[in-house]
Design an enzyme around this catalytic site. Structure first.
Site, PDB file in Angstrom:
ATOM      1  N   ASP A   1      -0.040   5.073   0.835  1.00 31.28           N
ATOM      2  CA  ASP A   1      -0.274   6.040   1.912  1.00 31.28           C
ATOM      3  C   ASP A   1      -0.237   5.351   3.274  1.00 31.28           C
ATOM      4  O   ASP A   1      -1.028   4.436   3.525  1.00 31.28           O
ATOM      5  CB  ASP A   1      -1.643   6.716   1.728  1.00 31.28           C
TER       6      ASP A   1
ATOM      7  N   ASP B   1       0.890  -1.150   0.000  1.00 30.26           N
ATOM      8  CA  ASP B   1       0.000   0.000   0.000  1.00 30.26           C
ATOM      9  C   ASP B   1       0.943   1.219   0.000  1.00 30.26           C
ATOM     10  O   ASP B   1       2.105   1.104   0.389  1.00 30.26           O
ATOM     11  CB  ASP B   1      -0.856  -0.047   1.264  1.00 30.26           C
TER      12      ASP B   1
HETATM   13  C1  BG6 Z   1      -5.716   5.854  -0.008  1.00 30.95           C
HETATM   14  C2  BG6 Z   1      -5.790   6.706   1.243  1.00 30.95           C
HETATM   15  O1  BG6 Z   1      -4.409   5.404  -0.174  1.00 30.95           O
HETATM   16  O2  BG6 Z   1      -6.102   6.608  -1.149  1.00 30.95           O
HETATM   17  C3  BG6 Z   1      -7.197   7.288   1.374  1.00 30.95           C
HETATM   18  O3  BG6 Z   1      -5.492   5.922   2.384  1.00 30.95           O
HETATM   19  C4  BG6 Z   1      -7.557   8.058   0.101  1.00 30.95           C
HETATM   20  O4  BG6 Z   1      -7.248   8.131   2.510  1.00 30.95           O
HETATM   21  C5  BG6 Z   1      -7.430   7.132  -1.098  1.00 30.95           C
HETATM   22  O5  BG6 Z   1      -8.891   8.561   0.184  1.00 30.95           O
HETATM   23  C6  BG6 Z   1      -7.739   7.839  -2.418  1.00 30.95           C
HETATM   24  O6  BG6 Z   1      -6.738   8.791  -2.651  1.00 30.95           O
HETATM   25  P1  BG6 Z   1      -6.741   9.867  -3.809  1.00 30.95           P
HETATM   26  O7  BG6 Z   1      -5.314  10.359  -3.816  1.00 30.95           O
HETATM   27  O8  BG6 Z   1      -7.089   9.178  -5.075  1.00 30.95           O
HETATM   28  O9  BG6 Z   1      -7.740  10.916  -3.453  1.00 30.95           O
HETATM   29 MG    MG Z   2      -2.757   3.136   3.582  1.00 32.60          MG
END
Ligand code: BG6
Ligand code: MG
Length: 212
Positions: free
Chosen positions: A11, A9
């Site tokens: 984030d 993963d």
């Molecule tokens: C995930 C995060 O990796 O990505 C979430 O943990 C986030 O918090 C999701 O909402 C979508 O991210 P993005 O960058 O497409 O808005």
């Molecule tokens: Mg994550």
């Protein structure tokens, strides 16, 4: 070796973007007059952008049309991407980079399995733009974690069977997605508080002992 590939993963695992997500959602919530705090922000981990918006709107008194929701999500994302410009290779910890290099040196394939549509932008910011063998992210899926789609696609891109992949996750929804994909999982951060994962890591470098 127990696995042929490791799917990370992004984030909360490779780097921390939590605070930037928080600031961008908070600004939107403030404009709408909706209550938002760190605890609500924690519920957004691993959840897609539109599903996150629905959680933010639980504390909103009015209603938004589909078009307004899309505009709100775009407003949040524009602010989030501005904040992401502050990220640099200094946001990649030495421990994470050394562990990734050591896993690769063992002959493992390394992939990304993230719900984020900003995955490639973030990887570029932290200096890992062309590091991973394959990337599966928010741009190639139709269902968000805990659905296994993002990890099954990552395994397919890597040319590996699910059972030969180990997922590394910080979100409980991500561990559930790994289980649904038929993959072992290693939990860091928030996800390590639950006992769903195959391994609970105290530090990122503990991954090296999981793959032996
Ligand atoms: C995930 C995060 O990796 O990505 C979430 O943990 C986030 O918090 C999701 O909402 C979508 O991210 P993005 O960058 O497409 O808005
Ligand atoms: Mg994550």
């Amino acid at each position: 070796m127990k696995y042929q590939g490791v799917i990370f993963d992004l984030d909360g695992v490779i780097c921390s973007t939590d605070h930037y997500h928080y600031l961008a959602w908070k600004a939107l919530a403030d404009r709408l007059g909706a209550y938002f705090d760190e605890e609500i922000n924690n519920r957004l981990r691993g959840v897609s952008r539109m599903a996150s918006l629905e959680i933010v709107l639980e504390r909103y008194d009015g209603t938004l049309t589909q078009e307004e929701k899309e505009a709100a999500a775009e407003e949040k994302n524009d602010r989030y991407r501005e904040l992401l410009k502050n990220m640099s290779p200094a946001d990649l910890s030495a421990e994470v980079k050394e562990t990734l290099d050591a896993l690769r040196a063992k002959g493992l394939l390394l992939g990304i399995g993230s719900s984020s549509k900003n995955t490639r932008f973030i990887l570029g910011q932290i200096g890992l733009g062309d590091y991973f063998d394959k990337i599966s992210d928010g741009t190639n899926i139709t269902r968000s974690k805990p659905d296994p789609e993002v990890f099954l696609k990552a395994a397919e891109y890597l040319g590996l069977e699910p059972k030969d992949c180990l997922v590394v996750e910080d979100a409980v929804a991500g561990i559930q997605a790994a289980i649904a994909a038929g993959m072992d999982s290693a939990a860091v951060g928030d996800a390590a508080k639950s006992d769903l994962a195959t391994y609970r890591l105290h530090s990122f470098r503990d991954l090296l002992t999981c793959v032996e």
